[in-house]
Design an enzyme around this catalytic site. Sequence first.
Site, PDB file in Angstrom:
ATOM      1  N   ARG A 152      39.655   3.264  22.321  1.00 52.64           N
ATOM      2  CA  ARG A 152      38.267   3.551  21.975  1.00 52.64           C
ATOM      3  C   ARG A 152      37.538   3.933  23.263  1.00 52.64           C
ATOM      4  NH1 ARG A 152      39.489  -1.394  19.269  1.00 52.64           N
ATOM      5  NH2 ARG A 152      39.443  -1.201  16.992  1.00 52.64           N
ATOM      6  N   LYS A 176      37.648  -4.797  19.955  1.00 50.64           N
ATOM      7  CA  LYS A 176      36.570  -5.317  19.119  1.00 50.64           C
ATOM      8  C   LYS A 176      36.777  -6.791  18.831  1.00 50.64           C
ATOM      9  CE  LYS A 176      34.909  -1.228  16.645  1.00 50.64           C
ATOM     10  NZ  LYS A 176      34.671  -0.643  15.313  1.00 50.64           N
ATOM     11  N   HIS A 247      36.718   9.973  20.178  1.00 52.98           N
ATOM     12  CA  HIS A 247      37.442   9.474  19.007  1.00 52.98           C
ATOM     13  C   HIS A 247      38.450  10.503  18.497  1.00 52.98           C
ATOM     14  CE1 HIS A 247      37.238   5.703  16.920  1.00 52.98           C
ATOM     15  NE2 HIS A 247      37.436   6.288  15.763  1.00 52.98           N
ATOM     16  N   ARG A 250      41.611   9.713  20.100  1.00 54.97           N
ATOM     17  CA  ARG A 250      42.201   8.506  19.493  1.00 54.97           C
ATOM     18  C   ARG A 250      42.895   8.868  18.178  1.00 54.97           C
ATOM     19  NH1 ARG A 250      41.787   2.764  19.151  1.00 54.97           N
ATOM     20  NH2 ARG A 250      41.026   1.962  17.156  1.00 54.97           N
ATOM     21  N   HIS A 273      43.458  -2.075  14.983  1.00 54.78           N
ATOM     22  CA  HIS A 273      42.806  -2.155  13.673  1.00 54.78           C
ATOM     23  C   HIS A 273      43.075  -3.520  13.057  1.00 54.78           C
ATOM     24  CE1 HIS A 273      42.753   2.496  12.959  1.00 54.78           C
ATOM     25  NE2 HIS A 273      41.743   2.071  13.687  1.00 54.78           N
ATOM     26  N   TYR A 282      45.668   7.970   8.388  1.00 58.33           N
ATOM     27  CA  TYR A 282      46.576   8.888   9.068  1.00 58.33           C
ATOM     28  C   TYR A 282      47.718   9.355   8.169  1.00 58.33           C
ATOM     29  CZ  TYR A 282      43.799   7.469  12.965  1.00 58.33           C
ATOM     30  OH  TYR A 282      42.728   7.229  13.770  1.00 58.33           O
TER      31      TYR A 282
END
Length: 303
Positions: A152, A176, A247, A250, A273, A282
């Site tokens: 990120r 995160k 992004h 990414r 994630h 994806y």
Amino acid sequence: MQMSKDSQEKLITGYMRYLKLQRSMSSNTLDAYRHDIDKLVNYLHGEQKELTEVTLSDLQNFAAGLHDIGIGPRSQCRILSGVRSLYRYMVLDGYIEQDPTELLENPVLGEHLPEYLTPQEVDQLEDSIDLSIAEGHRNRAIIEVLFSCGLRVSELVNLKWSQLYADEHYLRILGKGSKERLVPISDSALHEIENYLPWRNQLKIKPGHEDYIFLNRRGARLTRTMILIMLKRQAEVAGLQKTISPHTLRHSFATALLEGGADLRVIQALLGHESIGTTEIYTHISVQTLRREVLEHHPRNMA
């Protein structure tokens, strides 16, 4: 339950503290949640209602109002998610007995596939960089690290030398929710960082910024906006017609792995994630690519 303005602000402050301490949200995420709550509070003020008096009908009208002022379905979903979280907190903390968001529906979302670059387009982007300018090698290293590691942009700007284990070829990333993960780093990314070092070593680094890998001319760590602007400008120089952001690189990292045969769970772990559902986008990109290959190369589709 009637609330004074001070009582309502105390409720919201308590909720924000809950998000920070119990759910370990970043400052950027907290700012977004507070901004969305303010939207609801302003709407209710116009309706002469308080947070504790809200009904499902009020929230449905609020959601319809978001659409009317031009907020897109995806952003509406995010805002309504924050509203649900607020009311769950209010039930837990005893402000209300019944959660009015239980039957609140999200707007229907159309399928949206994120933009991504092929490895050849990433090469095109990197090759367009003028290495004679001061930040040339730094910018090339940034692009290569984003593409090779799938970070990120917030993780990149906060990346420190103490998180880089060059001999072992991996990064220790704090993602995160303050969750750590290990991400392999390629020889090419390490090579670009090494090429960037001579310029970095000439900087007068600001106190407290010595451990950050990527710095600006003034010796301070970069911001997310600086990297976004750099990438957009470089995409124009490279002649790429796609809309490029950090992004995008990414997404490009994840797509390249999937099309190379990597397991979706591995990609999930590398991206950090929490849910496999977030990573499953994806698979749609891969199917889209396969469809294009069939249309271009299968004999029944050739003129």
